[in-house]
Design a protein around this motif. Structure first.
Motif, PDB file in Angstrom:
ATOM      1  N   GLU A  57       0.686  -1.065   0.407  1.00 55.67           N
ATOM      2  CA  GLU A  57      -0.076  -0.164   0.050  1.00 55.67           C
ATOM      3  C   GLU A  57       1.180   1.431  -0.043  1.00 55.67           C
ATOM      4  O   GLU A  57       0.555   1.758  -0.766  1.00 55.67           O
ATOM      5  N   LEU A  58       2.155   0.994   0.746  1.00 55.58           N
ATOM      6  CA  LEU A  58       2.661   2.009   0.871  1.00 55.58           C
ATOM      7  C   LEU A  58       3.699   2.559  -0.410  1.00 55.58           C
ATOM      8  O   LEU A  58       3.619   3.523  -0.928  1.00 55.58           O
ATOM      9  N   ALA A 109       4.960   5.502  -5.581  1.00 60.01           N
ATOM     10  CA  ALA A 109       5.668   5.062  -7.172  1.00 60.01           C
ATOM     11  C   ALA A 109       4.068   6.125  -8.148  1.00 60.01           C
ATOM     12  O   ALA A 109       3.411   6.601  -7.307  1.00 60.01           O
ATOM     13  N   SER A 110       5.118   6.164  -8.627  1.00 64.47           N
ATOM     14  CA  SER A 110       4.916   7.483  -9.742  1.00 64.47           C
ATOM     15  C   SER A 110       4.813   6.831 -11.663  1.00 64.47           C
ATOM     16  O   SER A 110       6.210   7.031 -11.786  1.00 64.47           O
ATOM     17  N   VAL A 111       4.393   6.287 -12.199  1.00 59.34           N
ATOM     18  CA  VAL A 111       4.073   5.163 -13.407  1.00 59.34           C
ATOM     19  C   VAL A 111       3.330   5.996 -14.126  1.00 59.34           C
ATOM     20  O   VAL A 111       1.557   5.627 -14.023  1.00 59.34           O
ATOM     21  N   PRO A 158       9.708   3.507  -5.795  1.00 63.06           N
ATOM     22  CA  PRO A 158       9.762   4.360  -4.293  1.00 63.06           C
ATOM     23  C   PRO A 158      11.516   2.924  -4.427  1.00 63.06           C
ATOM     24  O   PRO A 158      11.657   1.417  -4.730  1.00 63.06           O
ATOM     25  N   LEU A 159      12.667   3.783  -3.828  1.00 60.28           N
ATOM     26  CA  LEU A 159      13.775   3.153  -3.327  1.00 60.28           C
ATOM     27  C   LEU A 159      13.903   2.374  -2.087  1.00 60.28           C
ATOM     28  O   LEU A 159      12.596   2.827  -1.098  1.00 60.28           O
ATOM     29  N   ARG A 190       8.685  13.315  -3.090  1.00 60.70           N
ATOM     30  CA  ARG A 190       7.072  11.792  -2.724  1.00 60.70           C
ATOM     31  C   ARG A 190       6.503  11.873  -1.866  1.00 60.70           C
ATOM     32  O   ARG A 190       5.291  10.914  -1.063  1.00 60.70           O
ATOM     33  N   VAL A 191       7.183  11.636  -0.316  1.00 64.37           N
ATOM     34  CA  VAL A 191       6.805  11.151   1.223  1.00 64.37           C
ATOM     35  C   VAL A 191       5.982  12.380   1.076  1.00 64.37           C
ATOM     36  O   VAL A 191       5.129  11.497   1.934  1.00 64.37           O
TER      37      VAL A 191
END
Length: 425
Positions: free
Chosen positions: A28-29, A34-36, A64-65, A133-134
């Motif tokens: 879920e996180l 992510a951005s796709v 996300p890494l 992103r966070v």
């Protein structure tokens, strides 16, 4: 947005903690971070102009890494820790003490409650992007009206992001914070400060009050390496420590390894800036995951398969720095489309690297001689690691490694000395 409350297990009955979005985890996180961008193989049949525009999808893609997931946990816990200390009694006492300090009748007491951590990594790694992103998972302003049937008319600002001034000026930083608050709240804090020509001491006391009354949870200070090698670097860090104590706000400090020389100079600052430190991505599954995600976005007429040999070649060229990888793939495809070759291969990638990233080619070659160290999450500040900012770092990598080994310091210190965060594209 208007506050929506979710019961907190750690801080029950605290409206500021309960107004934060529920903490995410697992898939879920990852999906939330992510951005796709949308992509279709039919996009390769579009006109040249359309395909050149669609190439920007490479910059919009975000995988996300491990660093991103770590940051989310740190940011969420820092906000929760800050708001967890908010009680009616403490808020009243903080405002009274702050007002007395502004009037020169008393010295502001240490409110505490805030948490602080640092995020240190080479330039181009994606620290600022990961933070964006966070933070996008949190509302920037929350309006409270009623809580448990009681009136609660106030606003809550979960986070603010500011850049470290190029000259490390504390006053410029305070005015920038005021500007951010004015844009969110429609206030005129910056105009008042400039019009009344307030002294720095008054500005600091006033900032403590303003941050507290507007319930700012986390202050992100980006580009902190701007204070490195400046005489006022320690003064700037002391200001941040005072802000943590005086306003109770949590602070996230983001910078390249260059800033470690300032952060490690005294224990009081060092103990408040332990946190996350990252090197380049190693040539492993994480780099492969990022590369496969980016490789999917091909807008040349003919698609090229990603072979293990091509993956190894791309790692050697980019040394696991995501920003360099994205720029290389973007410019290689642009070159293919414009000159009519319409297919990615080694020749095109090499040409794009020399043409568009030639300024960092020597730097990449030097990095290739340095083994990527094992991940070290916590920045450890020991007396042996504290170095004078006036001490010039050696420019010969082998000599730096030998000197570091001889002094008993870990090899990562040599890498920090050498790299200085100078991957500017």
């Amino acid at each position: 947005m208007n506050a929506e409350y979710t019961t907190s297990l750690l801080y029950p009955g605290n409206p500021y903690v309960e107004a934060l979005p529920p903490m995410l985890a697992g898939q879920e996180l990852i999906r939330a971070l992510a951005s796709v961008p949308l992509y279709s193989t039919s996009d390769r049949d579009r006109s040249t102009g359309e395909r050149l525009q669609l190439l920007s999808a490479l910059y919009e893609f975000y995988q996300p890494l491990t660093m991103t997931l770590d940051l989310y946990c740190e940011v969420y816990n820092a906000m929760q820790h800050c708001y967890g200390q908010y009680t009616p009694q403490r808020e009243t006492a903080a405002l009274q003490q702050g007002y007395a300090a502004m009037q020169g009748k008393a010295v502001a007491a240490s409110i505490g409650g805030g948490n602080s951590f640092s995020v240190v990594g080479v330039s181009g790694l994606g620290k600022s992007t990961a933070l964006q992103r966070v933070l996008s998972l949190f509302p920037q302003i929350i309006h409270h009206e009623r809580y448990n049937g009681q009136m609660l008319c106030c606003q809550q600002i979960p986070y603010l992001v500011v850049q470290t001034p190029h000259d490390g000026s504390v006053k410029a930083m305070i005015l920038d914070i005021y500007l951010q608050l004015d844009a969110l709240l429609g206030t005129s804090y910056q105009h008042y400060a400039l019009a009344h020509k307030l002294t720095l001491d008054v500005l600091v006391s006033q900032l403590n009050q303003i941050v507290r009354v507007n319930h700012v949870g986390l202050l992100v200070i980006d580009e902190l390496q701007n204070i490195a090698y400046r005489k006022n670097g320690i003064r700037f860090i002391n200001f941040l420590v005072q802000l943590i104590n005086g306003a109770g706000v949590s602070i996230c400090m983001v910078g390249t390894p260059r800033v470690l020389q300032v952060l490690q100079q005294e224990f009081r600052s060092a103990r408040r800036t332990t946190g996350l430190i990252y090197d380049r991505l190693p040539d492993d599954k994480e780099f492969a995951l990022l590369l496969h995600g980016l490789w999917h976005y091909q807008y040349t007429r003919f698609a090229t398969d990603l072979t293990p040999e091509m993956q190894s070649w791309l790692y050697r060229k980019t040394q696991g720095i995501p920003d360099v990888l994205v720029k290389l793939l973007y410019n290689a495809q642009k070159l293919c489309i414009l000159d009519g070759r319409e297919k990615l291969d080694y020749e095109v990638l090499e040409s794009a690297f020399l043409k568009n990233l030639g300024m960092v080619s020597d730097y990449m070659a030097e990095l290739a001689t340095v083994r990527v160290p094992r991940p070290q999450r916590e920045v450890k500040h020991s007396p042996a690691a504290i170095r004078s900012p006036e001490a010039a770092a050696p420019h010969d990598l082998r000599g730096t490694l030998r000197a570091t080994k001889k002094s008993g310091r870990p090899p990562l210190d040599a890498y920090v000395d050498y790299i200085k965060g100078e991957v500017e594209l």
